[in-house]
Design an enzyme around this catalytic site. Structure first.
Site, PDB file in Angstrom:
ATOM      1  N   ASN A  63       1.777  10.025   7.564  1.00  0.00           N
ATOM      2  CA  ASN A  63       3.330  10.143   7.646  1.00  0.00           C
ATOM      3  C   ASN A  63       4.014  10.287   8.822  1.00  0.00           C
ATOM      4  OD1 ASN A  63       2.933  10.217   4.764  1.00  0.00           O
ATOM      5  ND2 ASN A  63       3.432  12.185   4.401  1.00  0.00           N
ATOM      6  N   GLU A  90       0.703  -1.470   0.039  1.00  0.00           N
ATOM      7  CA  GLU A  90      -0.016  -0.042  -0.089  1.00  0.00           C
ATOM      8  C   GLU A  90       0.847   1.243   0.067  1.00  0.00           C
ATOM      9  OE1 GLU A  90      -2.806   0.260   3.206  1.00  0.00           O
ATOM     10  OE2 GLU A  90      -3.896   1.936   2.133  1.00  0.00           O
TER      11      GLU A  90
END
Ligand SMILES: Cc1cc2nc3c(=O)[nH]c(=O)nc-3n(C[C@H](O)[C@H](O)[C@H](O)COP(=O)(O)OP(=O)(O)OC[C@H]3O[C@@H](n4cnc5c(N)ncnc54)[C@H](O)[C@@H]3O)c2cc1C
Lengths: 379, 320
Positions: A360, A244
């Protein structure tokens, strides 16, 4: 060390380019995130699949071309360079399919993969829950054993394209007494129109129903729709989660094409000096990502695995994508505010990059701890 | 397509690393900064014996080259160990001289390949690096290159190990400058900067694991971790640009590599300085040897905007 592709690979690239040139719709399809657009993109998947271009790296018996990783990368470069439509089947093709090819039974592969390749069955990912985002292992939706299968109850959310998709795959807590949150989870597939499922579309920033909440009330799933062993779902899901964030989800071809489009826009706008460095950085970033991916692919072909390095990719491409699209909107000036343009659509899409597939922050933790060896700390 | 260093290239890097580690470069660098070149020259000849400068010199002139990929491998290591001297300039001079008339090439190149002589190069009117140590000094003007008869007074650089010297006017004209030489300069500067950045990251990771505050290693704080993760990302994406440029030797590719690698090294330097706290701000602490170089390399052989301008002005069927 070289960057030259074999004549056979180049021939494959040329064949893909020719096919795309002949088939890519002249006018852009309506947005993938609308009912009408979804249907149009589904037909496009069928057209791709008819000539076996929808899943080139899959085995031929499931609709692929056994093309391998490098040719997949070349295909992607051609695909995005041709300005071909976004892929409605991507969650299934890039997340579920590799899992099934590694951990699924032959029966599951034969039953599930061909209609996925053709866009006949579109899959959604049902991992996140209202209380389980970054801390996915805290998920609470349950799978309770019943005769010949399982009953699913609970709530899933942020499920991309679930508003119009057909089936979903997700993790469920099958053993509430397991010692650790990562244990006692089972990876299952279920129908989005099965009895007991309620799908509530959620509008994203621009109002389009790009994802959905799923309410599950004793939804029956037969044993043949369990992926791998019950209770081992976390490991199975994680073994392919690298896909992913890694190269499969966002191939370099996509950013190369966007950076070139941006460069073109900049030239058309009279090469404004103020934007020059940002345009150059988009080109440099796209080239860096391409070459980085070639290096990763070379390692994979040598039999190595990519592992936590996929977190480097995830942060890099998501930030590149936003910077690139922000630059485009700035170059467009007041026109950049118009929501019904492709630049705007792509900008809205890019904004989510640092959030999905593990935020992130989570990726930076992985980089710091697993690549740099820094100590785990209080999060 | 196999975009990875092969076993021989990796072994070359490892042997250079071992050589440079054993050489105790910090003392050599500090002597060099004071104008004491003895240790630096000894190190230079060991580097030359390992074949580094020969990689830039064609076989016809007693070299092994030109081999840009191997040179890039070597320059990453030279940067990681902050080796002083006109390294990039010697390679650039070799590229220029390879295009000069055969007599000049025959006279000057073998000494560069063997490490017997250092060379420096600078655009006409600019300061050349280490002109006081170099035996071959080339001034580069549009339309001609010239062998300068000497150098003026040394000016300090922000990086004390880089000694900047004007080149005296006059001297023989050697021929035409080439764009290719500039590509060599940018490629090797980029590789050197990447090495500098990697060393800074390494040292900082080591430091934050061992320095404790509030009872825990500062490296366990997320704000610290994330800055280091960003440095890692920047460096790991600069690396393929460097090797990609070495493979193509296209001017725009080298400019892209230079811009990205120098930016990555410089932001890593800022992070390294910050995460060391006050000790990082001192000259005597070893970190300074890399910190200051990252700043200097950023503008050497093409400031960021110049390199970026080249990237967007590149024409042709670029499949970037
Ligand atoms: C467009 C889009 C599509 C999506 N598609 C899907 C899908 O198809 N299927 C699916 O299952 N999910 C999907 N998601 C959900 C996505 O995976 C989650 O949004 C993501 O995991 C983050 O969870 P959260 O939104 O609950 O944020 P939270 O986990 O609540 O985080 C909020 C903020 O806190 C930060 N944070 C949290 N924990 C830490 C930590 N330990 N250290 C530092 N910062 C931290 C986060 O980084 C974030 O900035 C999608 C999301 C978006 C935006």
């Amino acid at each position: 060390m070289d960057l030259a592709f074999s004549p056979a690979d180049e021939a494959f690239r040329a064949e893909a380019r020719e096919w795309l040139h002949a088939h890519v719709p002249r006018a852009p399809l309506p947005s993938l995130e609308t009912e009408e657009g979804f249907a149009a993109h589904r037909s496009w998947e069928a057209e791709l699949a008819a000539d076996r271009w929808s899943v080139v790296n899959w085995p031929a018996r499931y609709g692929g071309r056994d093309a391998g990783l490098l040719r997949w990368l070349l295909f992607e470069e051609e695909y995005w360079a041709a300005d071909a439509p976004g892929r409605v089947g991507q969650n299934g093709i890039q997340l579920l399919a590799p899992t099934l090819l590694d951990h699924g039974t032959e029966e599951q592969q034969a039953r599930i993969l061909p209609p996925m390749a053709s866009g006949e069955v579109v899959w959604a990912q049902a991992w996140s829950e209202p209380e389980a985002g970054s801390d996915l292992a805290s998920l609470r939706a349950r799978a309770v054993r019943t005769n010949g299968g399982w009953l699913l109850t609970g709530q899933k959310t942020w499920s991309s394209r679930a508003a119009f998709a057909d089936h979903a795959f997700g993790l469920f807590r099958s053993d509430p007494d397991a010692a650790r949150p990562h244990q006692g989870l089972t990876y299952l597939m279920f129908g989005l129109r099965a009895p007991g499922v309620t799908v509530r579309p959620i509008a994203r920033l621009d109002g389009k129903p790009a994802f959905a909440e799923l309410f599950l009330d004793e939804v029956f799933v037969p044993d043949e729709d369990v992926i791998g062993e019950p209770g081992r779902g976390w490991r199975i899901a994680m073994s392919t989660a690298g896909n992913e964030r890694g190269l499969m989800l966002r191939s370099p071809g996509r950013f190369l094409a966007s950076a070139r489009r941006l460069e073109e826009l900049w030239r058309r706008r009279g090469r404004p000096a103020a934007a020059r460095d940002r345009v150059a950085d988009a080109l440099i970033g796209a080239r860096a990502y391409r070459l980085f991916t070639y290096a990763a692919a070379s390692r994979l072909l040598d039999g190595e695995s990519v592992g936590p390095e996929s977190s480097l990719n995830k942060v890099f491409w998501s930030e590149l994508d936003i910077a690139l699209h922000e630059t485009a909107l700035d170059l467009l000036g007041p026109e950049g505010e118009m929501a019904d343009t492709e630049w705007a659509e792509r900008y809205v899409f890019a904004l989510a990059g640092p959030l999905y597939a593990g935020t992130n922050e989570i990726q930076r933790d992985i980089i710091a701890e697993r690549l740099l060896g820094l100590p785990k700390g209080r999060r | 397509m196999r975009f990875l260093l092969d076993a021989e290239q990796r072994a070359f890097a490892a042997s250079l690393d071992a050589l440079l580690t054993a050489a105790g470069t910090p003392a050599v660098i500090r002597d060099w900064s004071r104008g004491d070149h003895a240790g630096g020259r000894a190190l230079w000849s060991r580097v030359a014996d390992a074949g580094v400068f020969a990689l830039a010199v064609p076989e016809a002139y007693e070299g092994l080259g030109p081999r840009p990929v191997e040179l890039a491998v070597a320059f990453v290591e030279l940067g990681r160990h902050a080796v002083p001297g006109p390294l990039v300039e010697t390679v650039t001079a070799a590229a220029l001289l390879a295009g000069a008339d055969p007599g000049t090439a025959e006279r000057l190149l073998p000494a560069l390949a063997s490490g017997e002589a250092m060379a420096t190069v600078a655009p006409e009117g600019a300061h050349a690096l280490d002109g006081d140590a170099a035996a071959v000094r080339i001034a580069w003007a549009p339309g001609r290159i010239r062998l300068s008869p000497g150098h003026g007074p040394v000016r300090p650089s922000l990086d004390p190990a880089r000694r900047l010297t004007p080149l005296l006017p006059g001297g023989d004209v050697l021929g035409l400058p080439t764009d290719e030489a500039l590509t060599w300069a940018r490629l090797t500067t980029a590789a050197q900067a990447l090495g500098v950045g990697l060393a800074l990251l390494d040292r900082t990771v080591g430091y934050v694991k061992q320095r404790t505050q509030f009872g825990v290693p500062v490296g366990s704080f997320q704000a610290v971790k994330h800055r280091l993760a960003d440095a890692k990302i920047a460096l790991e994406f600069a690396r393929p640009l460097v090797f990609g440029a070495a493979l193509t030797m296209e001017p725009a590719d080298a400019a892209a590599a230079k811009a990205a690698a120098c930016e990555a090294a410089y932001t890593t330097a800022r992070t390294a300085l910050h995460l060391h706290g006050a000790i990082g701000y001192t000259a005597e602490y070893g970190l300074s040897l890399w910190l200051t170089k990252a700043r200097a390399l950023r503008t050497a052989w093409g400031a960021p905007e110049e390199c970026r301008a080249l990237v967007v002005s590149a024409t042709g069927d670029r499949r970037w």
